[in-house]
Write an enzyme that holds these catalytic residues in place. Structure first.
Site, PDB file in Angstrom:
ATOM      1  CB  VAL A  11      47.020  22.712 -35.003  1.00  0.00           C
ATOM      2  CG1 VAL A  11      46.997  23.903 -34.063  1.00  0.00           C
ATOM      3  CG2 VAL A  11      45.619  22.418 -35.517  1.00  0.00           C
ATOM      4  NE  ARG A 152      38.835  28.023 -44.147  1.00  0.00           N
ATOM      5  CZ  ARG A 152      38.577  28.911 -45.110  1.00  0.00           C
ATOM      6  NH1 ARG A 152      37.480  28.814 -45.829  1.00  0.00           N
ATOM      7  NH2 ARG A 152      39.415  29.889 -45.400  1.00  0.00           N
ATOM      8  CD  GLU A 153      43.650  18.642 -42.059  1.00  0.00           C
ATOM      9  OE1 GLU A 153      43.624  17.858 -43.013  1.00  0.00           O
ATOM     10  OE2 GLU A 153      43.702  18.268 -40.879  1.00  0.00           O
ATOM     11  CE  LYS A 202      38.072  23.338 -33.357  1.00  0.00           C
ATOM     12  NZ  LYS A 202      38.320  23.811 -34.708  1.00  0.00           N
ATOM     13  CG  ASN A 206      34.883  21.933 -35.637  1.00  0.00           C
ATOM     14  OD1 ASN A 206      34.906  22.932 -36.356  1.00  0.00           O
ATOM     15  ND2 ASN A 206      35.965  21.263 -35.329  1.00  0.00           N
ATOM     16  CG  LEU A 248      23.355  25.371 -46.449  1.00  0.00           C
ATOM     17  CD1 LEU A 248      22.296  26.405 -46.756  1.00  0.00           C
ATOM     18  CD2 LEU A 248      22.769  24.281 -45.543  1.00  0.00           C
ATOM     19  CB  CYS A 258      38.344  18.771 -37.076  1.00  0.00           C
ATOM     20  SG  CYS A 258      40.059  19.203 -36.762  1.00  0.00           S
ATOM     21  CE  LYS A 261      40.256  15.767 -32.940  1.00  0.00           C
ATOM     22  NZ  LYS A 261      39.857  16.837 -32.043  1.00  0.00           N
ATOM     23  NE  ARG A 325      44.228  13.256 -39.362  1.00  0.00           N
ATOM     24  CZ  ARG A 325      44.861  14.143 -38.582  1.00  0.00           C
ATOM     25  NH1 ARG A 325      45.098  13.851 -37.321  1.00  0.00           N
ATOM     26  NH2 ARG A 325      45.250  15.305 -39.048  1.00  0.00           N
TER      27      ARG A 325
END
Ligand code: NAD
Length: 429
Positions: A11, A152-153, A202, A206, A248, A258, A261, A325
């Site tokens: 980030v 978004r990574e 946030k 998610n 979907l 993200c 967690k 991760r």
């Protein structure tokens, strides 16, 4: 404007480089000396499409620099972004130790008033807590703005310049407008709310996306018991604008730094507030089971995995990143290794990271075809674009048996059958 970024991870670095590209003067601060050494040389510490070019360009233009010295950085700037990690604790809550340490360090260092913008994902009330630390004594008056990050990574650079919304949590709307202006005219809708609402947007975003993923994976598991096809179910559902097609896609569940967690953290936040968030507990349970269901399907096919050679394509938690991760791929490769299978793995970007975490018995191949050579099955676990374009004639020749387990539904089942593969995917019997 003069801006300091505390924490140059995904980030922080994307935000810093993006703000530099917009013309601001940016200094990135991190407490990890190796990271700073790399960044000073213009080398990005992780893979993200488009980042390397932008980083080099802005270093050359002297719009961004990097340092370990937080005090100096803070005093040369008017705006400070906090982008440090908020990893999960054992109990599921967010570990705020990095954030609180950074806040205290800013407080100690700053000689004048600053605006502090918190981009890290933080539990409700954290921005207030940071403000209390910053304004506890002394004359420097800090304004604290909650500006959670939605990048978004794998698409982070694009997302910086084309955000769909900017959530700005404030006590003073003028401060929110000032913070928003730093990002130029990017076309994003600004959602100006109070800080706890900003923090919750946030987590809720998610958690909702994770819920869609677990939902469609449950549907996929049903599909496998009948003649239904989950992709067609998702397509049919997604045409309803109240549902929408995104997220979907059945597969191996969500991973990364993200979703896992943040869903756990929201369950914990709810618990602290005296509320049992039962739905999210089910989302977590479905997600944890999904990768195991897939690995066990492969075990069941062979009876025993001991001595079988399994080619695993993909190790990152998703395509276009080297981030491992909470990656389903890592759990699945470990499962095979534990069962005594010979695992040959390949990932275009995540091999160096994977070598640090996977068992010694796992062999790392130079490319997809080296991994596939003489394997008893090919297992696709990450949706790298190149894995969707394999030379199937070559694959069939290289495999010991023409068996493919595709956890990402990259191929058409009918086509694969015609090509002579035993092809198993998710929710498409
Ligand atoms: P990261 O682990 O990649 O980076 C965090 C960086 O902060 C590390 O380089 C670390 O050395 C540095 N750091 C920690 N404490 C510090 C301190 N006191 N002073 C200076 N540097 C310090 O983390 P990330 O993935 O960039 O995530 C940061 C935050 O943003 C988290 O809260 C995360 O939930 C949130 N977020 C992440 C993403 C993502 O896709 N990665 C997306 C949206 C939001």
């Amino acid at each position: 404007m003069k801006i300091a970024i505390i924490g140059t991870g995904y980030v922080g670095l994307i935000t810093g480089v993006g703000l530099a590209e917009l013309g601001h003067s940016v200094v990135g601060v991190d407490e990890n000396p190796e990271k700073i050494k790399l960044l000073e040389r213009g080398v990005e510490p992780f893979y993200e499409p488009g980042l390397a070019e932008l980083l080099k360009k802005n270093i050359k233009a002297k719009r961004i620099s990097f340092t370990l010295d937080l005090t100096q950085a803070v005093n040369k700037t008017d705006y400070i972004f906090i982008c440090v990690g908020t990893p999960p604790r054992q109990d599921g809550g967010a570990d705020l130790s990095y954030l609180l340490r950074a806040s205290r360090a800013i407080k100690k260092a700053a000689r004048g008033p600053k605006m502090v913008i918190i981009k890290s994902t933080v539990p409700l009330g954290t921005n207030d807590r940071v403000e209390k630390i910053l304004n506890s004594s002394g004359s420097a008056k800090f304004e604290v703005v909650s500006m959670p990050e939605f990048l978004r990574e794998g698409k982070a650079v694009y997302d910086f310049f084309h955000p769909d919304r900017m959530v700005i949590g404030v006590t003073n709307p003028k401060a929110g407008a000032r913070a928003g202006r730093l990002f130029g005219k990017n076309g994003a809708r600004k959602v100006i709310v109070n800080r706890e609402t900003g923090e919750l947007i946030k987590y809720a975003s998610n958690a909702f996306l994770a819920t869609k993923i677990s939902f469609i994976n449950d549907i996929a598991n049903l599909c496998e018991r009948v003649k239904a096809n989950v992709e067609q179910v998702a397509y049919g559902m997604g045409l309803d604008p109240r549902i929408a097609p995104a997220f979907l896609k059945a597969g191996l569940g969500y991973g990364g730094s993200c979703f896992p967690k943040d869903v756990k953290a929201l369950v914990y936040i709810a618990k602290v507030l005296g509320y049992d968030f039962r739905m999210l507990k089910a989302v977590i349970a479905v997600n944890s089971a999904q990768r195991i269901i897939f690995a066990e399907k492969i075990k069941k096919y062979f009876g025993r995995l001991k001595g079988k050679k399994i080619a695993v394509l993909g190790l990152a938690f998703k395509g276009e990143t080297d981030d491992l991760r909470e990656s389903a791929a890592i759990d699945i490769a470990e499962y095979f290794a534990k069962q005594g299978a010979k695992v040959a793995a390949f990932d275009p970007k995540a091999m160096a990271n994977a070598m640090k975490v996977l068992p010694k018995s796992v062999v790392f191949a130079k490319n997809e075809y080296e991994a596939i050579k003489n394997a008893d099955a090919l297992v696709i676990v990450t949706e790298w674009p190149q894995f969707a374009k394999l030379n199937l004639t070559k694959v069939k020749k290289l495999l010991n048996r023409p068996v493919i387990f595709d956890g990402k539904n990259l191929y058409d089942s009918e086509v694969m059958k015609k090509k002579g593969f035993k092809y198993f995917s998710v929710g498409r019997n």
